[in-house]
Motif scaffolding. Structure first.
Motif, PDB file in Angstrom:
ATOM      1  N   THR A  85     -20.148  -6.297  36.365  1.00 23.11           N
ATOM      2  CA  THR A  85     -21.373  -5.994  37.120  1.00 23.11           C
ATOM      3  C   THR A  85     -21.769  -4.534  36.962  1.00 23.11           C
ATOM      4  N   LEU A  86     -20.801  -3.632  37.110  1.00 19.38           N
ATOM      5  CA  LEU A  86     -21.096  -2.199  36.956  1.00 19.38           C
ATOM      6  C   LEU A  86     -21.558  -1.873  35.542  1.00 19.38           C
ATOM      7  N   ALA A  87     -20.942  -2.525  34.548  1.00 19.61           N
ATOM      8  CA  ALA A  87     -21.324  -2.272  33.157  1.00 19.61           C
ATOM      9  C   ALA A  87     -22.783  -2.653  32.914  1.00 19.61           C
ATOM     10  N   TYR A  88     -23.202  -3.813  33.449  1.00 24.94           N
ATOM     11  CA  TYR A  88     -24.584  -4.258  33.263  1.00 24.94           C
ATOM     12  C   TYR A  88     -25.562  -3.388  34.057  1.00 24.94           C
ATOM     13  N   VAL A  89     -25.186  -3.017  35.289  1.00 23.26           N
ATOM     14  CA  VAL A  89     -26.044  -2.136  36.085  1.00 23.26           C
ATOM     15  C   VAL A  89     -26.206  -0.789  35.390  1.00 23.26           C
ATOM     16  N   THR A  90     -25.094  -0.260  34.884  1.00 22.13           N
ATOM     17  CA  THR A  90     -25.136   1.025  34.181  1.00 22.13           C
ATOM     18  C   THR A  90     -26.015   0.942  32.940  1.00 22.13           C
TER      19      THR A  90
ATOM     20  N   ALA B 189     -26.172   9.295  37.592  1.00 21.99           N
ATOM     21  CA  ALA B 189     -25.697   7.980  38.047  1.00 21.99           C
ATOM     22  C   ALA B 189     -25.050   7.212  36.902  1.00 21.99           C
ATOM     23  N   VAL B 190     -25.669   7.296  35.714  1.00 21.41           N
ATOM     24  CA  VAL B 190     -25.112   6.619  34.535  1.00 21.41           C
ATOM     25  C   VAL B 190     -23.727   7.168  34.214  1.00 21.41           C
ATOM     26  N   PHE B 191     -23.582   8.477  34.281  1.00 25.84           N
ATOM     27  CA  PHE B 191     -22.284   9.099  33.981  1.00 25.84           C
ATOM     28  C   PHE B 191     -21.216   8.654  34.977  1.00 25.84           C
ATOM     29  N   VAL B 192     -21.546   8.713  36.285  1.00 27.74           N
ATOM     30  CA  VAL B 192     -20.584   8.330  37.324  1.00 27.74           C
ATOM     31  C   VAL B 192     -20.204   6.861  37.200  1.00 27.74           C
ATOM     32  N   LEU B 193     -21.203   5.997  36.982  1.00 33.54           N
ATOM     33  CA  LEU B 193     -20.941   4.562  36.860  1.00 33.54           C
ATOM     34  C   LEU B 193     -20.130   4.239  35.615  1.00 33.54           C
ATOM     35  N   THR B 194     -20.361   4.984  34.527  1.00 35.93           N
ATOM     36  CA  THR B 194     -19.583   4.766  33.301  1.00 35.93           C
ATOM     37  C   THR B 194     -18.116   5.098  33.533  1.00 35.93           C
ATOM     38  N   VAL B 195     -17.868   6.215  34.227  1.00 37.27           N
ATOM     39  CA  VAL B 195     -16.487   6.591  34.556  1.00 37.27           C
ATOM     40  C   VAL B 195     -15.851   5.542  35.460  1.00 37.27           C
TER      41      VAL B 195
ATOM     42  N   CYS C 132      -9.296  -0.174  33.523  1.00 31.08           N
ATOM     43  CA  CYS C 132      -7.873   0.177  33.422  1.00 31.08           C
ATOM     44  C   CYS C 132      -7.061  -0.599  34.448  1.00 31.08           C
ATOM     45  N   PHE C 133      -7.556  -0.647  35.702  1.00 32.44           N
ATOM     46  CA  PHE C 133      -6.856  -1.401  36.741  1.00 32.44           C
ATOM     47  C   PHE C 133      -6.829  -2.889  36.411  1.00 32.44           C
ATOM     48  N   PHE C 134      -7.951  -3.402  35.909  1.00 31.51           N
ATOM     49  CA  PHE C 134      -8.012  -4.811  35.521  1.00 31.51           C
ATOM     50  C   PHE C 134      -6.983  -5.123  34.434  1.00 31.51           C
ATOM     51  N   THR C 135      -6.926  -4.272  33.410  1.00 28.57           N
ATOM     52  CA  THR C 135      -5.996  -4.496  32.304  1.00 28.57           C
ATOM     53  C   THR C 135      -4.559  -4.541  32.792  1.00 28.57           C
ATOM     54  N   HIS C 136      -4.207  -3.634  33.709  1.00 23.13           N
ATOM     55  CA  HIS C 136      -2.840  -3.602  34.250  1.00 23.13           C
ATOM     56  C   HIS C 136      -2.517  -4.905  34.975  1.00 23.13           C
TER      57      HIS C 136
ATOM     58  N   LEU D 118     -24.736   4.477  23.448  1.00 23.90           N
ATOM     59  CA  LEU D 118     -24.034   3.892  22.308  1.00 23.90           C
ATOM     60  C   LEU D 118     -22.724   3.258  22.757  1.00 23.90           C
ATOM     61  N   PHE D 119     -21.998   3.956  23.627  1.00 26.04           N
ATOM     62  CA  PHE D 119     -20.726   3.438  24.142  1.00 26.04           C
ATOM     63  C   PHE D 119     -20.944   2.120  24.886  1.00 26.04           C
ATOM     64  N   LEU D 120     -21.936   2.090  25.771  1.00 26.83           N
ATOM     65  CA  LEU D 120     -22.220   0.875  26.543  1.00 26.83           C
ATOM     66  C   LEU D 120     -22.645  -0.282  25.649  1.00 26.83           C
ATOM     67  N   ALA D 121     -23.521   0.019  24.684  1.00 18.31           N
ATOM     68  CA  ALA D 121     -24.011  -1.030  23.787  1.00 18.31           C
ATOM     69  C   ALA D 121     -22.872  -1.635  22.969  1.00 18.31           C
ATOM     70  N   LEU D 122     -22.049  -0.762  22.403  1.00 16.22           N
ATOM     71  CA  LEU D 122     -20.935  -1.243  21.584  1.00 16.22           C
ATOM     72  C   LEU D 122     -19.914  -1.998  22.420  1.00 16.22           C
ATOM     73  N   ASP D 123     -19.700  -1.561  23.664  1.00 21.78           N
ATOM     74  CA  ASP D 123     -18.737  -2.239  24.540  1.00 21.78           C
ATOM     75  C   ASP D 123     -19.220  -3.647  24.878  1.00 21.78           C
ATOM     76  N   ILE D 124     -20.520  -3.787  25.126  1.00 16.11           N
ATOM     77  CA  ILE D 124     -21.093  -5.104  25.442  1.00 16.11           C
ATOM     78  C   ILE D 124     -20.990  -6.037  24.235  1.00 16.11           C
ATOM     79  N   VAL D 125     -21.326  -5.523  23.061  1.00 20.13           N
ATOM     80  CA  VAL D 125     -21.254  -6.328  21.838  1.00 20.13           C
ATOM     81  C   VAL D 125     -19.793  -6.664  21.516  1.00 20.13           C
ATOM     82  N   ALA D 126     -18.892  -5.688  21.705  1.00 14.15           N
ATOM     83  CA  ALA D 126     -17.466  -5.909  21.422  1.00 14.15           C
ATOM     84  C   ALA D 126     -16.893  -6.998  22.321  1.00 14.15           C
ATOM     85  N   ASP D 127     -17.373  -7.068  23.564  1.00 11.98           N
ATOM     86  CA  ASP D 127     -16.913  -8.099  24.495  1.00 11.98           C
ATOM     87  C   ASP D 127     -17.265  -9.487  23.973  1.00 11.98           C
ATOM     88  N   LEU D 128     -18.457  -9.639  23.435  1.00 14.27           N
ATOM     89  CA  LEU D 128     -18.871 -10.918  22.848  1.00 14.27           C
ATOM     90  C   LEU D 128     -18.029 -11.261  21.625  1.00 14.27           C
TER      91      LEU D 128
END
Length: 264
Positions: free
Chosen positions: A23-28, A59-65, A72-76, A172-182
């Motif tokens: 959700t945060l990734a899409y909002v960002t 806001a974009v910077f804070v949400l990206t962080v 990281c928490f999810f992966t753990h 660029l980071f957000l776009a590539l992350d979204i495409v990489a997820d697919l």
């Protein structure tokens, strides 16, 4: 008998974190794209100008962080839950006591004796359900993520509004992350299709039922498919849609029993 799934509590928490992360990734991404569009406009009002030049990029910077921290928490937690699930898989298939708790009713192959054949049926059952869920998830994510990823890449390529280097990098980071997820989800689908096909071939050969060299070769094949399945899940690190699973579970369970009957 009450169903017991040792990894459920860890997966439930991981699923919540993943939902927040997505959700945060899409909002960002949406805010970032809007910022790129608005940056090309000339605002006479000082507050609007400050909003576009300072507040939205901030806001974009804070949400990206925040998105990165949540991931990281999810992966753990996901890896923790997967470790519990793997222990239970081997406990159920071979009668080990690797996990602190053993599942009850999670697999539907309790009538099969402990051994490689039961392990093969368990991994095949996992694929049988997972492939249907992945198809559903791919359709949904392509409808949302792919257009959004392309829009963000367009912002980067066209440099709308003279973006700063930081904003361009974030886009660029957000776009590539979204495409990489697919891509990860699609690769998982391909891998599990391969596992499912190979499991079916081993079952149809009945090599595990014969005490000869064919059985030894089939055993190697079973172990390879288990490793391939676990490797695919580990690489993808993707939560399956639990709501969709609950929806299809009764019908897929019946289909699995019909499928299994043909090979036993």
């Amino acid at each position: 008998m009450e169903k017991v799934v040792p990894q459920k509590s860890s997966f439930d928490v991981a699923e919540k974190l993943d939902q927040w992360h997505v959700t945060l990734a899409y909002v960002t991404a949406g805010i970032s794209f809007a910022t790129g569009i608005l940056s090309g406009s000339q605002f006479t009002h000082q507050l609007l100008q400050k909003l576009v030049e300072t507040w939205l990029p901030g806001a974009v910077f804070v949400l990206t962080v925040a998105t990165g921290i949540l991931h990281c928490f999810f992966t753990h937690l996901y890896q923790q839950a997967e470790a519990i699930r793997r222990d239970d898989f081997f406990d159920n298939a071979f009668g080990c006591l690797l996990g602190d708790n053993q599942s009850i009713g999670y697999f539907s192959n309790d009538s099969i004796s402990f051994g490689l054949k039961k392990a093969l049926l368990n991994v095949n059952e996992n694929c049988f359900f997972s492939l249907d869920i992945i198809q559903h998830m791919l359709r949904r994510r392509i409808m949302i993520a792919f257009p959004l990823g392309l829009l963000l890449l367009a912002v980067v390529a066209l440099n709308i509004g003279g973006h700063s280097f930081i904003m361009l990098s974030l886009n660029l980071f957000l776009a590539l992350d979204i495409v990489a997820d697919l891509i990860r989800l699609y690769r998982l689908k391909i891998s599990l299709e391969k596992v499912h096909s190979n499991c079916k071939s081993i079952l149809s050969s009945h090599a595990l039922d014969n005490e000869n060299r064919d059985q030894l070769q089939a055993a190697g094949g079973v172990i390879r498919e288990i490793v391939r399945y676990e490797t695919a899940l580990s690489y993808a690190s993707t939560m399956f849609d639990s709501n969709y699973f609950k929806k299809i579970n009764p019908q897929k369970t019946k289909e699995w029993e019909d499928y299994k009957t043909k090979y036993l």
